[in-house]
Design a protein around this motif. Structure first.
Motif, short mmCIF file in Angstrom:
data_model
loop_
_atom_site.label_atom_id
_atom_site.label_comp_id
_atom_site.label_asym_id
_atom_site.label_seq_id
_atom_site.Cartn_x
_atom_site.Cartn_y
_atom_site.Cartn_z
N SER A 168 -9.00 -1.34 -7.30
CA SER A 168 -8.54 -0.08 -6.70
C SER A 168 -9.71 0.71 -6.11
O SER A 168 -9.66 1.92 -6.04
N PRO A 205 1.57 -8.76 -4.78
CA PRO A 205 1.87 -7.41 -4.28
C PRO A 205 0.62 -6.54 -4.11
O PRO A 205 -0.35 -6.66 -4.87
N GLU A 234 -4.40 -0.87 -3.70
CA GLU A 234 -4.48 -1.41 -5.05
C GLU A 234 -3.79 -2.76 -5.11
O GLU A 234 -2.62 -2.89 -4.76
N HIS A 271 -1.47 3.58 -2.12
CA HIS A 271 -1.32 4.92 -2.68
C HIS A 271 -1.74 5.91 -1.60
O HIS A 271 -2.91 5.92 -1.18
N SER A 306 3.95 -2.23 -0.65
CA SER A 306 4.71 -1.03 -0.98
C SER A 306 3.83 0.20 -0.84
O SER A 306 2.60 0.11 -0.83
N VAL A 307 4.49 1.36 -0.74
CA VAL A 307 3.79 2.63 -0.62
C VAL A 307 4.20 3.54 -1.76
O VAL A 307 5.39 3.68 -2.05
N GLU A 308 3.23 4.13 -2.42
CA GLU A 308 3.49 5.19 -3.39
C GLU A 308 2.91 6.48 -2.83
O GLU A 308 1.71 6.55 -2.54
N THR A 349 -0.24 -2.30 -3.29
CA THR A 349 0.32 -0.95 -3.18
C THR A 349 -0.63 -0.06 -2.39
O THR A 349 -1.84 -0.07 -2.63
N ALA A 404 4.82 -0.85 5.41
CA ALA A 404 5.45 -1.47 4.24
C ALA A 404 6.75 -2.18 4.60
O ALA A 404 7.18 -3.09 3.87
#
Length: 212
Positions: A86, A22, A81, A26, A53-55, A24, A46
């Motif tokens: 990161s 995975p 990340e 951010h 995924s997106v935060e 991410t 995403a």
């Protein structure tokens, strides 16, 4: 309104099939002109892979300070990340030519296999002090993605290194501060070192080390 066509999503999805672990995105936004567009772009990205995924974060929140998103005072900012890495940062929209470096970064973060030779990885890992490599770009520059990828690959293999892409047209005050006249312009630790062009990785590293 969708920013990516169905064909765009299909092509991106095919490229992201190479992902193993995975990743991410951010995403930090405020009231900047391109922030909503940036959010939508990352959301649609995403959708093309279950491993992506997106935060979404407010620019004035604790996470923005933690990830260094407030460094240049406004959004949009993306920090990729994957695993324990990161230090792969995008200040501005990663569209135009930069979508190439964005997708490549996501895949290489996911696989843990940046496209660098073993000897070069070992040379980058010799850096034992904090280094910020800032690459100024424009969306239409065909040579910029290569320079961005090299900076980000160095960040992937050495925790002391942070790689930043800055879209000069969205962060004009920063570009003016650093006297950007041609892109890609690469700055090392601010004004400690400066060079221009998509240099071969070994030469790129030599320029970085010369600045330290």
């Amino acid at each position: 309104m969708s920013l990516l066509t169905d064909e765009n999503k299909r092509q991106i999805g095919e490229l992201l099939e190479r992902m193993d672990e995975p990743v991410t995105i951010h995403t930090f936004t405020d009231d900047c002109e391109t922030c909503e567009e940036c959010l939508e772009f990352n959301r649609e990205m995403a959708e093309t892979s279950e491993l992506l995924s997106v935060e979404e974060h407010e620019f004035d929140g604790e996470a923005a300070e933690e990830y260094g998103a407030t460094k240049y005072d406004h959004g949009p900012v993306q920090v990729l990340e994957g695993g324990d890495v990161s230090g792969v940062n995008y200040f501005g929209l990663p569209t135009g030519q930069e979508i190439n470096s964005y997708i490549t970064d996501i895949v290489e973060l996911s696989t843990g296999d940046p496209d660098l030779s073993v000897d070069l990885i070992e040379a980058v890992q010799e850096i034992d002090e904090p280094v910020e490599i800032t690459v100024f770009v424009t969306p239409t520059c065909p040579h910029c993605p290569g320079a961005v990828q090299t900076a980000h690959r160095f960040a992937m293999v050495n925790e002391h290194v942070t790689g930043e892409m800055i879209q000069s047209q969205e962060f004009m005050e920063v570009a003016q501060e650093y006297g950007v006249r041609g892109v890609p312009q690469i700055n090392v630790n601010g004004s400690d070192g400066e060079f221009t062009g998509n240099l071969p990785p070994q030469q790129f590293l030599s320029e970085v080390k010369n600045a330290l």
